[in-house]
Scaffold this active site. Structure first.
Site, PDB file in Angstrom:
ATOM      1  CG  ASN A  10      21.345  16.616  -0.254  1.00 25.19           C
ATOM      2  OD1 ASN A  10      21.086  16.363  -1.432  1.00 25.19           O
ATOM      3  ND2 ASN A  10      20.435  16.577   0.714  1.00 25.19           N
ATOM      4  CD1 TRP A  11      25.442  19.830  -4.904  1.00 30.01           C
ATOM      5  CD2 TRP A  11      25.391  18.780  -6.887  1.00 30.01           C
ATOM      6  NE1 TRP A  11      26.702  19.898  -5.450  1.00 30.01           N
ATOM      7  CE2 TRP A  11      26.700  19.262  -6.671  1.00 30.01           C
ATOM      8  CE3 TRP A  11      25.123  18.088  -8.079  1.00 30.01           C
ATOM      9  CZ2 TRP A  11      27.731  19.079  -7.591  1.00 30.01           C
ATOM     10  CZ3 TRP A  11      26.156  17.899  -8.989  1.00 30.01           C
ATOM     11  CH2 TRP A  11      27.433  18.390  -8.746  1.00 30.01           C
ATOM     12  CE  LYS A  12      19.122  20.023   1.076  1.00 25.92           C
ATOM     13  NZ  LYS A  12      18.510  20.755   2.178  1.00 25.92           N
ATOM     14  CG  HIS A  96      17.356  15.042   3.219  1.00 27.80           C
ATOM     15  ND1 HIS A  96      16.448  16.075   3.338  1.00 27.80           N
ATOM     16  CD2 HIS A  96      18.576  15.579   3.408  1.00 27.80           C
ATOM     17  CE1 HIS A  96      17.120  17.191   3.590  1.00 27.80           C
ATOM     18  NE2 HIS A  96      18.403  16.925   3.638  1.00 27.80           N
ATOM     19  CD  GLU A  98      15.265  19.257   1.939  1.00 29.03           C
ATOM     20  OE1 GLU A  98      15.752  18.764   0.913  1.00 29.03           O
ATOM     21  OE2 GLU A  98      15.815  20.181   2.579  1.00 29.03           O
ATOM     22  CD  GLU A 168      21.010  16.729   6.894  1.00 33.28           C
ATOM     23  OE1 GLU A 168      21.887  17.451   6.409  1.00 33.28           O
ATOM     24  OE2 GLU A 168      20.015  16.367   6.258  1.00 33.28           O
ATOM     25  N   GLY A 174      18.723  24.756   5.930  1.00 34.22           N
ATOM     26  CA  GLY A 174      18.376  25.845   5.020  1.00 34.22           C
ATOM     27  C   GLY A 174      17.911  27.101   5.728  1.00 34.22           C
ATOM     28  CB  SER A 213      22.873  26.294   8.598  1.00 35.31           C
ATOM     29  OG  SER A 213      21.520  26.489   8.195  1.00 35.31           O
TER      30      SER A 213
HETATM   31  P1  13P Z   1      21.721  23.309   4.337  1.00 39.51           P
HETATM   32  O1  13P Z   1      23.212  23.082   4.426  1.00 39.51           O
HETATM   33  O2  13P Z   1      21.322  24.113   3.124  1.00 39.51           O
HETATM   34  O3  13P Z   1      21.147  23.794   5.621  1.00 39.51           O
HETATM   35  O4  13P Z   1      21.064  21.863   4.071  1.00 39.51           O
HETATM   36  C1  13P Z   1      21.394  20.813   4.921  1.00 39.51           C
HETATM   37  C2  13P Z   1      20.873  19.554   4.332  1.00 39.51           C
HETATM   38  O5  13P Z   1      19.691  19.324   4.292  1.00 39.51           O
HETATM   39  C3  13P Z   1      21.860  18.608   3.766  1.00 39.51           C
HETATM   40  O6  13P Z   1      21.260  17.382   3.493  1.00 39.51           O
END
Ligand code: 13P
Length: 252
Positions: A10-12, A96, A98, A168, A174, A213
């Protein structure tokens, strides 16, 4: 029933078209010989066409990171399923944390989005997970139950296994804090039991990913857990080298 592991990056809000193409050029030779693992990249809308073009003929699938539940209408800034399928996008991340926390996405909206994605021929990855506070309060299962029951409510029972779930824990996203193998296994097994409440057979075929993570050095341990069928990777999916190592760790 064997479940093929899925490693999704997931590149966000990262990567221009040029950066996405450079990443894919670096990734493809590294994953071309890895059998028995599905690989997906979830890119920003603006890069999706270029990502589809540069992964064509490879094992790598392209996913969007959100979508609206209707096909068209007065929804400024939104993108619909037909707009994604027209580009040959394979799937879409929905719910997600976020999007839920920063952009107000609700379980009620996800109840419409998940079946809308399936009907359009997109594979949904429905994300669920608890905050640190909810875990401390012993509310993890209550939260997961609510998110999964609502999110899957309008999915026909015989199509449940087409939805990928991603557990998640928000406190692990993160932060560098990763769920312990026991925490991840318990939560993912609980998610599977919730699908089994609707259909035991579909639950056996449902892929459930862990996210939060995931890095090259912890991936193998997480991916070896009996109920974990892959990973949703944020930060470690931004460079081809570490991401390819995680794909490699999913090999049986
Ligand atoms: P990280 O791997 O940077 O913790 O992010 C996880 C995430 O939100 C994947 O959708």
């Amino acid at each position: 029933m064997t479940r093929i592991p899925l490693i999704a990056g997931n590149w966000k809000m990262h990567k221009t078209v040029a950066e996405a193409e450079e990443f894919i050029a670096g990734l493809l030779p590294r994953v071309s010989s890895v059998d028995g693992v599905d690989v997906a990249l979830c890119g920003p809308f603006t890069a999706l066409q270029a990502m589809v073009d540069s992964t064509r003929g490879s094992r790598v699938e392209v996913y969007a990171q959100t979508m609206h539940w209707t096909t068209h209408g007065a929804y400024t800034g939104e993108v619909s399923a037909p707009m994604l399928t027209e580009l040959d996008v394979h799937g879409v991340v929905l719910g997600h944390s976020e999007r839920r926390e920063l952009f107000g996405e609700t379980d009620r909206e996800l109840q419409k989005k998940v079946p809308a994605a399936l009907e359009a021929g997109l594979r949904p990855i429905l994300c669920v997970g608890e905050t640190e506070q909810e875990r401390e309060n012993g509310d993890t299962e209550r939260k997961l139950r609510h998110q999964i029951q609502e999110g899957l409510e309008k999915v026909p029972s015989e199509r449940l296994a087409e939805v990928v779930l991603a557990y998640e824990p928000i406190w692990a996203i993160g932060t560098g804090l990763v769920a312990t193998p026991q925490q991840a296994q318990d939560a993912v097994a609980f998610c599977r039991a919730l699908v089994a409440d609707r259909s035991a057979e579909q639950a056996q075929g449902t892929r459930i990913l862990y996210g939060g993570s995931v890095k090259p050095d912890n991936a193998a341990e997480l991916l070896a857990l009996p109920d974990v069928d892959g990973a949703l990777v944020g930060g470690a999916s931004l460079e081809p080298g570490p991401f390819a190592k995680i794909v490699d760790a999913a090999r049986a």
